[in-house]
Design a protein around this motif. Structure first.
Motif, short mmCIF file in Angstrom:
data_model
loop_
_atom_site.label_atom_id
_atom_site.label_comp_id
_atom_site.label_asym_id
_atom_site.label_seq_id
_atom_site.Cartn_x
_atom_site.Cartn_y
_atom_site.Cartn_z
N ASP A 65 0.84 -1.21 0.00
CA ASP A 65 0.00 0.00 0.00
C ASP A 65 0.88 1.26 0.00
N ALA A 66 1.91 1.22 0.85
CA ALA A 66 2.78 2.39 0.97
C ALA A 66 3.63 2.58 -0.28
N LEU A 67 4.13 1.48 -0.82
CA LEU A 67 4.94 1.57 -2.05
C LEU A 67 4.12 2.19 -3.17
N LYS A 68 2.87 1.73 -3.28
CA LYS A 68 2.00 2.25 -4.34
C LYS A 68 1.83 3.75 -4.21
N LEU A 69 1.49 4.19 -2.99
CA LEU A 69 1.21 5.61 -2.80
C LEU A 69 2.45 6.46 -3.06
N LYS A 70 3.58 6.07 -2.49
CA LYS A 70 4.78 6.92 -2.64
C LYS A 70 5.24 6.96 -4.09
N GLU A 71 5.15 5.81 -4.76
CA GLU A 71 5.70 5.73 -6.12
C GLU A 71 4.96 6.61 -7.12
N VAL A 72 3.65 6.69 -7.01
CA VAL A 72 2.91 7.47 -8.02
C VAL A 72 2.55 8.89 -7.57
N SER A 73 2.57 9.15 -6.24
CA SER A 73 2.12 10.47 -5.78
C SER A 73 3.24 11.32 -5.19
N TYR A 74 4.38 10.67 -4.87
CA TYR A 74 5.53 11.32 -4.22
C TYR A 74 5.22 11.78 -2.80
N VAL A 75 4.09 11.34 -2.24
CA VAL A 75 3.84 11.56 -0.81
C VAL A 75 4.73 10.55 -0.08
N GLN A 76 5.57 11.04 0.80
CA GLN A 76 6.46 10.12 1.50
C GLN A 76 5.64 9.20 2.41
N THR A 77 5.63 7.93 2.11
CA THR A 77 4.74 7.02 2.80
C THR A 77 5.50 5.84 3.38
N GLU A 78 5.15 5.49 4.61
CA GLU A 78 5.73 4.31 5.24
C GLU A 78 4.61 3.34 5.57
N GLY A 79 4.88 2.07 5.35
CA GLY A 79 3.96 1.04 5.79
C GLY A 79 4.70 0.16 6.76
N PHE A 80 4.10 -0.15 7.88
CA PHE A 80 4.84 -0.99 8.84
C PHE A 80 3.91 -1.65 9.84
N ALA A 81 4.47 -2.60 10.55
CA ALA A 81 3.74 -3.34 11.57
C ALA A 81 3.26 -2.37 12.64
N ALA A 82 1.96 -2.37 12.90
CA ALA A 82 1.37 -1.38 13.81
C ALA A 82 2.05 -1.34 15.17
N LEU B 117 -0.14 14.64 -11.61
CA LEU B 117 1.08 13.96 -12.06
C LEU B 117 0.79 12.99 -13.21
N ASP B 118 1.84 12.55 -13.86
CA ASP B 118 1.72 11.54 -14.91
C ASP B 118 1.70 10.18 -14.21
N VAL B 119 0.49 9.70 -13.94
CA VAL B 119 0.31 8.51 -13.09
C VAL B 119 1.12 7.31 -13.61
N ASP B 120 1.11 7.12 -14.91
CA ASP B 120 1.74 5.91 -15.46
C ASP B 120 3.26 5.96 -15.53
N HIS B 121 3.81 7.18 -15.44
CA HIS B 121 5.27 7.31 -15.58
C HIS B 121 5.85 8.13 -14.44
N PRO B 122 5.91 7.57 -13.24
CA PRO B 122 6.50 8.33 -12.13
C PRO B 122 7.96 8.67 -12.46
N ARG B 123 8.38 9.82 -11.96
CA ARG B 123 9.75 10.27 -12.25
C ARG B 123 10.77 9.23 -11.74
N ASN B 124 11.86 9.15 -12.41
CA ASN B 124 13.02 8.33 -12.01
C ASN B 124 12.83 6.82 -12.07
N LEU B 125 11.67 6.35 -12.49
CA LEU B 125 11.42 4.90 -12.45
C LEU B 125 11.25 4.30 -13.84
N ALA B 126 11.59 3.03 -13.96
CA ALA B 126 11.37 2.29 -15.21
C ALA B 126 10.46 1.11 -14.92
N LYS B 127 9.72 0.66 -15.90
CA LYS B 127 8.82 -0.48 -15.69
C LYS B 127 9.61 -1.74 -15.38
#
Ligand code: M6R
Length: 355
Positions: free
Chosen positions: A233-250, A340-350
Motif C-alpha cells: 500500500d505504501a509503495l503504491k502511494l509513494k511511487e505514483v504520488s511522491y507523498v512520502q509514505t511508510e507502511g509498517f507493523a502497527a 502527475l503523470d500517473v503511469d510514468h512516475p519520475r526516475n522509475l522504469a517499468k
C-alpha cells in the motif's frame, strides 16, 4: 491500448476481477483440483524449505504467499529481496527450492540470484507475467500469471495475480481435506468483492483529495498479514504520488515512528484479522491522540460504526487480494489529484534491468 481510460494504472486496477477469473479457469478449472505440473509439486514436496526471491511489489506479494506455504502447506518459507540475496546470501537449508516472482521476468537483481542458485544446482520455479522472459527460460519450471500486459510503472494486477497463483500453488501442496477451504469459491467471491470496491471508486477519490493530496507524508499500519499488505500500500502511494509514505507493523509505531505523527498526519489502518484488530485499534488511537487523520479498512467481523470501509469476511490469508484494491485506488487518485503523470512516475522504469 488504454481505450477510454486516462491512464493504464486505472485500467489495470479495473482488470483485476477478470484476472482472478482467468487464473481460476486456468489453474482451478473444476472440483478445486489445482492444475499445476506434477514435477513442480513433487520437487517442492521434496524440499525442506522454500526461498521466495523478488523485488518491489513482487517481493511484497511474496510476503503474503509465504504465509500460505507455511500455514496451508506446512513448508517453512523465507522471502528475500533479490538485490540483497544476490550479494549477501543467507545460510541455505540442506534441500532448498526457489520461487522467483517477477511481473516482467527481466529484473536484473532476481536474474543474478537465479544464476547463482543454478550454479549451485538447486531447482526453481518462476511465476511471471511474461512468457519466454529470462527468468522464465532460466528457471527449472515456470508458470504464467496470465494477467495480460501491465503497462503502468506501478504494478497492480500483477500483485493480485502473484498472490492468487501462490495461493493455488500452496493449496496444491496442502492436505486439502484438513485445510477445509473451497478455494475456487473463495476466489470467485473475492473477484466480486473487488468489483464492488472498483464500482465505488469515487468514494476513494474523495478520501484521496481530502486526506492525501495535500499531505507531505502518510502512514499505513497493520498486523499479521496486514503488516505485509501495508508495505505494498505504501509503495503504491509513494511511487505514483511522491507523498512520502511508510507502511509498517502497527506494533512498531511506539518504537519510533509515533514521533512523526502531528496534527492531520494521515494514518490508514488495515484490519482484517479478528485476533489482532483490538491491538491495531489501540495503536491507531495512539496516533489519534496526537491529531492524526485516520482511515480504516476492515472486514465485517471486526467492523465498528466508526470504520470507513468495510469488506466482507473472507479467508484471512486471502484478504490482501481485496484490501490492496482501495490502497491502489487511493494511490491513483492522489497522483491524479496532484496533476502527475500517473503511469510514468519520475526516475522509475517499468522493468529494472540494471543492478
Ligand atoms: O518485473 P518485476 O516484478 O520483477 O519488478 C519488480 C519491481 O521492479 C516492481 O514490482 C516495482 O517495484 C513496481 N514499480 C512497483 O509498483
Amino acid at each position: 491500448d488504454k481505450g477510454t481510460y486516462p491512464f493504464y494504472m486505472l485500467k489495470e486496477i479495473d482488470e483485476q476481477p477478470i484476472v482472478l477469473r482467468h487464473l481460476i479457469s486456468r489453474y482451478l478449472p473444476q472440483d478445486n483440483e489445482p492444475q499445476i505440473g506434477e514435477g513442480i509439486i513433487n520437487d517442492i514436496k521434496a524440499a525442506d524449505r522454500l526461498y521466495i526471491i523478488a523485488a518491489g511489489t513482487s517481493y511484497n506479494a511474496g510476503l503474503v504467499g509465504a504465509r500460505m506455504f507455511e500455514r496451508w502447506a506446512g513448508i517453512p518459507t523465507e522471502v528475500h529481496v533479490s538485490s540483497e540475496f544476490a550479494h549477501d546470501q543467507p545460510l541455505l537449508s540442506e534441500n532448498p527450492f526457489f520461487i522467483f516472482l517477477s511481473q516482467s521476468g527481466e529484473t536484473a537483481d532476481s536474474r543474478e540470484v537465479l544464476q547463482n542458485i543454478n550454479a549451485l544446482g538447486f531447482k526453481s520455479l518462476t511465476l511471471t507475467n511474461v512468457e519466454k522472459s529470462t527468468l522464465w527460460r532460466e528457471a527449472t519450471y515456470a508458470l504464467p500469471l496470465i494477467a495480460g500486459p501491465e503497462i503502468a510503472v506501478a504494478s497492480t494486477k500483477a500483485y493480485v495475480a502473484q498472490i492468487t497463483l501462490q495461493a493455488i500453488l500452496a493449496y496444491a501442496l496442502a492436505d486439502r481435506k484438513q485445510l477445509n477451504l473451497d478455494l475456487e469459491q473463495e476466489l470467485s467471491k473475492i473477484a466480486v468483492t473487488i468489483q464492488g470496491i472498483i464500482d465505488d471508486k469515487e468514494t476513494l477519490q474523495k478520501v484521496a483529495d481530502d486526506m492525501l493530496v495535500p499531505s507531505q507524508n502518510a502512514f499505513y499500519i497493520g498486523r499479521g498479514v496486514d503488516a505485509a499488505v501495508v508495505l505494498e500500500d505504501a509503495l503504491k502511494l509513494k511511487e505514483v504520488s511522491y507523498v512520502q509514505t511508510e507502511g509498517f507493523a502497527a506494533g512498531e509505531l511506539k518504537h519510533g515512528t509515533l514521533a512523526l505523527i502531528e496534527q492531520d498526519t494521515p494514518v490508514i489502518a488495515i484490519m482484517t484479522q479478528p485476533s489482532l484488530a483490538g491491538l491495531v485499534r489501540g495503536n491507531l488511537a495512539e496516533t489519534q491522540a496526537r491529531g492524526s487523520k485516520t482511515f480504516t479498512i476492515v472486514t465485517k467481523a471486526i467492523a465498528k460504526p466508526e470504520d470507513d470501509l468495510v469488506l466482507p469476511d473472507i479467508n484471512e490469508l486471502l484478504t490482501p487480494l481485496v484490501s490492496v484494491v482501495p490502497a491502489q485506488l487511493l494511490a491513483y487518485y492522489t497522483s491524479l489529484g496532484r496533476g502527475l503523470d500517473v503511469d510514468h512516475p519520475r526516475n522509475l522504469a517499468k522493468s529494472v534491468t540494471v543492478q
